[in-house]
Motif scaffolding. Structure first.
Motif, PDB file in Angstrom:
ATOM      1  N   ASN A   1       0.869  -1.176   0.000  1.00 59.47           N
ATOM      2  CA  ASN A   1       0.000   0.000   0.000  1.00 59.47           C
ATOM      3  C   ASN A   1       0.905   1.225   0.000  1.00 59.47           C
ATOM      4  O   ASN A   1       1.335   1.712   1.059  1.00 59.47           O
ATOM      5  CB  ASN A   1      -0.901  -0.017   1.242  1.00 59.47           C
ATOM      6  N   GLU A   2       1.204   1.726  -1.189  1.00 62.32           N
ATOM      7  CA  GLU A   2       2.142   2.839  -1.323  1.00 62.32           C
ATOM      8  C   GLU A   2       1.615   4.119  -0.678  1.00 62.32           C
ATOM      9  O   GLU A   2       2.384   4.915  -0.135  1.00 62.32           O
ATOM     10  CB  GLU A   2       2.452   3.085  -2.808  1.00 62.32           C
ATOM     11  N   ARG A   3       0.307   4.315  -0.730  1.00 69.10           N
ATOM     12  CA  ARG A   3      -0.259   5.528  -0.132  1.00 69.10           C
ATOM     13  C   ARG A   3      -0.068   5.529   1.388  1.00 69.10           C
ATOM     14  O   ARG A   3       0.282   6.554   1.985  1.00 69.10           O
ATOM     15  CB  ARG A   3      -1.745   5.644  -0.474  1.00 69.10           C
ATOM     16  N   LEU A   4      -0.318   4.372   1.993  1.00 67.11           N
ATOM     17  CA  LEU A   4      -0.145   4.266   3.437  1.00 67.11           C
ATOM     18  C   LEU A   4       1.328   4.388   3.814  1.00 67.11           C
ATOM     19  O   LEU A   4       1.679   5.098   4.767  1.00 67.11           O
ATOM     20  CB  LEU A   4      -0.704   2.925   3.935  1.00 67.11           C
ATOM     21  N   ARG A   5       2.181   3.722   3.079  1.00 70.76           N
ATOM     22  CA  ARG A   5       3.621   3.788   3.368  1.00 70.76           C
ATOM     23  C   ARG A   5       4.127   5.214   3.253  1.00 70.76           C
ATOM     24  O   ARG A   5       4.889   5.692   4.073  1.00 70.76           O
ATOM     25  CB  ARG A   5       4.389   2.870   2.400  1.00 70.76           C
ATOM     26  N   SER A   6       3.698   5.892   2.182  1.00 74.01           N
ATOM     27  CA  SER A   6       4.112   7.288   1.965  1.00 74.01           C
ATOM     28  C   SER A   6       3.618   8.201   3.064  1.00 74.01           C
ATOM     29  O   SER A   6       4.324   9.095   3.537  1.00 74.01           O
ATOM     30  CB  SER A   6       3.516   7.745   0.672  1.00 74.01           C
ATOM     31  N   ALA A   7       2.366   7.975   3.507  1.00 78.77           N
ATOM     32  CA  ALA A   7       1.779   8.813   4.561  1.00 78.77           C
ATOM     33  C   ALA A   7       2.539   8.637   5.877  1.00 78.77           C
ATOM     34  O   ALA A   7       2.768   9.613   6.610  1.00 78.77           O
ATOM     35  CB  ALA A   7       0.309   8.448   4.754  1.00 78.77           C
ATOM     36  N   LEU A   8       2.968   7.421   6.158  1.00 79.36           N
ATOM     37  CA  LEU A   8       3.738   7.173   7.383  1.00 79.36           C
ATOM     38  C   LEU A   8       5.076   7.906   7.333  1.00 79.36           C
ATOM     39  O   LEU A   8       5.507   8.502   8.331  1.00 79.36           O
ATOM     40  CB  LEU A   8       3.969   5.672   7.562  1.00 79.36           C
ATOM     41  N   VAL A   9       5.711   7.870   6.167  1.00 77.72           N
ATOM     42  CA  VAL A   9       6.996   8.565   6.007  1.00 77.72           C
ATOM     43  C   VAL A   9       6.804  10.071   6.178  1.00 77.72           C
ATOM     44  O   VAL A   9       7.583  10.748   6.867  1.00 77.72           O
ATOM     45  CB  VAL A   9       7.609   8.253   4.629  1.00 77.72           C
ATOM     46  N   GLN A  10       5.749  10.618   5.573  1.00 74.47           N
ATOM     47  CA  GLN A  10       5.489  12.052   5.658  1.00 74.47           C
ATOM     48  C   GLN A  10       5.222  12.496   7.091  1.00 74.47           C
ATOM     49  O   GLN A  10       5.646  13.581   7.501  1.00 74.47           O
ATOM     50  CB  GLN A  10       4.296  12.418   4.776  1.00 74.47           C
ATOM     51  N   ARG A  11       4.519  11.666   7.857  1.00 67.96           N
ATOM     52  CA  ARG A  11       4.180  12.023   9.245  1.00 67.96           C
ATOM     53  C   ARG A  11       5.289  11.639  10.221  1.00 67.96           C
ATOM     54  O   ARG A  11       5.221  11.969  11.395  1.00 67.96           O
ATOM     55  CB  ARG A  11       2.891  11.322   9.680  1.00 67.96           C
ATOM     56  N   GLY A  12       6.302  10.920   9.733  1.00 65.86           N
ATOM     57  CA  GLY A  12       7.384  10.515  10.610  1.00 65.86           C
ATOM     58  C   GLY A  12       6.971   9.458  11.610  1.00 65.86           C
ATOM     59  O   GLY A  12       7.493   9.400  12.729  1.00 65.86           O
ATOM     60  N   LEU A  13       6.045   8.594  11.206  1.00 65.60           N
ATOM     61  CA  LEU A  13       5.538   7.554  12.105  1.00 65.60           C
ATOM     62  C   LEU A  13       6.059   6.189  11.684  1.00 65.60           C
ATOM     63  O   LEU A  13       6.260   5.918  10.498  1.00 65.60           O
ATOM     64  CB  LEU A  13       4.006   7.536  12.084  1.00 65.60           C
ATOM     65  N   THR A  14       6.259   5.334  12.675  1.00 61.18           N
ATOM     66  CA  THR A  14       6.701   3.970  12.401  1.00 61.18           C
ATOM     67  C   THR A  14       5.518   3.016  12.462  1.00 61.18           C
ATOM     68  O   THR A  14       4.454   3.351  12.991  1.00 61.18           O
ATOM     69  CB  THR A  14       7.750   3.515  13.433  1.00 61.18           C
ATOM     70  N   VAL A  15       5.726   1.809  11.953  1.00 56.05           N
ATOM     71  CA  VAL A  15       4.691   0.777  12.014  1.00 56.05           C
ATOM     72  C   VAL A  15       4.360   0.451  13.464  1.00 56.05           C
ATOM     73  O   VAL A  15       3.194   0.233  13.817  1.00 56.05           O
ATOM     74  CB  VAL A  15       5.148  -0.491  11.262  1.00 56.05           C
ATOM     75  N   ASP A  16       5.384   0.421  14.311  1.00 55.85           N
ATOM     76  CA  ASP A  16       5.158   0.130  15.737  1.00 55.85           C
ATOM     77  C   ASP A  16       4.262   1.184  16.383  1.00 55.85           C
ATOM     78  O   ASP A  16       3.411   0.865  17.214  1.00 55.85           O
ATOM     79  CB  ASP A  16       6.490   0.074  16.484  1.00 55.85           C
ATOM     80  N   GLU A  17       4.431   2.449  15.999  1.00 54.89           N
ATOM     81  CA  GLU A  17       3.609   3.521  16.557  1.00 54.89           C
ATOM     82  C   GLU A  17       2.162   3.399  16.088  1.00 54.89           C
ATOM     83  O   GLU A  17       1.227   3.668  16.846  1.00 54.89           O
ATOM     84  CB  GLU A  17       4.192   4.884  16.174  1.00 54.89           C
ATOM     85  N   VAL A  18       1.977   3.002  14.849  1.00 55.10           N
ATOM     86  CA  VAL A  18       0.628   2.773  14.331  1.00 55.10           C
ATOM     87  C   VAL A  18      -0.021   1.617  15.073  1.00 55.10           C
ATOM     88  O   VAL A  18      -1.193   1.678  15.465  1.00 55.10           O
ATOM     89  CB  VAL A  18       0.666   2.480  12.819  1.00 55.10           C
ATOM     90  N   ALA A  19       0.740   0.556  15.280  1.00 52.79           N
ATOM     91  CA  ALA A  19       0.221  -0.612  15.998  1.00 52.79           C
ATOM     92  C   ALA A  19      -0.198  -0.236  17.411  1.00 52.79           C
ATOM     93  O   ALA A  19      -1.251  -0.669  17.899  1.00 52.79           O
ATOM     94  CB  ALA A  19       1.286  -1.707  16.029  1.00 52.79           C
TER      95      ALA A  19
END
Length: 259
Positions: free
Chosen positions: A2-20
């Motif tokens: 999911n490139e949109r989700l991956r890109s949004a995480l990079v833009q917001r400076g968030l990690t997968v662990d933080e989302v979890a």
């Protein structure tokens, strides 16, 4: 992927662990979302709110599906048979993601603090970020609370619950950006607004709010429901009085001394 989700995480400076953590899921689950798996509806909402982006942008394939509530553009994002069935992570993610305003209208709202022991600190943090925080509780000395307590068959217990609930919010009194008021109005719904997200908890006669249904609304271009509920909050807020805990406690103390 999911490139949109991956890109949004990079833009917001968030990690997968933080989302979890924000969604109360295992990091492996959140990682699968980035890899392309579509999350459950409540998790899509939580992630979209965390990223401050539209859910249908992050998961367009989910937005194309027709739910039992109509199109994805409907104001009604979800429904719950009772307030107790709303996931705790939804309450927390909506609060953590608010950027403009947090409005709460309840009688006691005891669960609001009991399910989140850091509620006062989180509200202060939101206020520091520029969010306007307005909390409106029932006046424990008012007629509306007395009548509602009688209707639920709990008598003065509702007033006691309100006083207990208010103790959690003493740190907000006088805190910049935060305001607590007490209302004495017939409350047809409990309302919880976080920017363009609104949780509406209708009141059924004689039943506690936790046992009543809940609607999750989102503001759209033609947000008739959302705007009407928002207007009702503003109407009650205007009539409510400022909560001054020290003065209120002093009056209660003098009253008990006279009895």
């Amino acid at each position: 992927m999911n490139e949109r989700l991956r890109s949004a995480l990079v833009q917001r400076g968030l990690t997968v662990d933080e989302v979890a953590e924000a969604c109360s899921v295992d990091p492996k689950t959140a990682s699968r979302w980035v890899s392309g798996r579509v999350p459950h509806r409540r998790h899509r909402w939580a992630v979209a709110n965390l990223l401050r982006m539209d859910e249908t942008y992050l998961w367009p394939e989910a937005g194309q599906k027709t739910s039992r509530l109509g199109s994805a553009q409907s104001e009604i994002a979800d429904t719950y048979p009772n307030r107790a069935s709303v996931p705790r992570d939804l309450w927390i993610s909506l609060l953590a993601g608010a950027m403009k305003q947090v409005d709460v209208l309840v009688f006691s709202g005891t669960f609001f603090a009991q399910t989140n022991p850091h509620i006062a600190r989180m509200l202060q943090e939101r206020a520091q970020a520029g969010v306007r925080v307005r909390l409106c509780f029932g006046d424990p000395t008012g007629d509306a609370v007395r009548i509602r307590g009688h209707e639920e068959g709990i008598g003065d217990t509702l007033a006691a619950k309100i006083r207990a609930s208010l103790t959690y919010y003493r740190p907000l009194v006088g805190y910049p950006g935060c305001e607590v008021r007490l209302h004495d109005t017939t409350l047809y719904n409990s309302l919880f607004r976080y920017d363009d997200h609104l949780l509406v908890n209708p009141h059924i006669w004689g039943q506690p709010a936790s046992a009543n249904p809940l609607l999750q609304l989102r503001r759209t271009a033609n947000a008739e429901w959302f705007d009407r509920y928002d207007e009702s909050f503003e109407a009650v807020w205007k009539t409510a009085r400022h909560w001054a805990p020290d003065n209120a406690e002093s009056k209660e103390h003098r009253r008990s001394g006279q009895d």
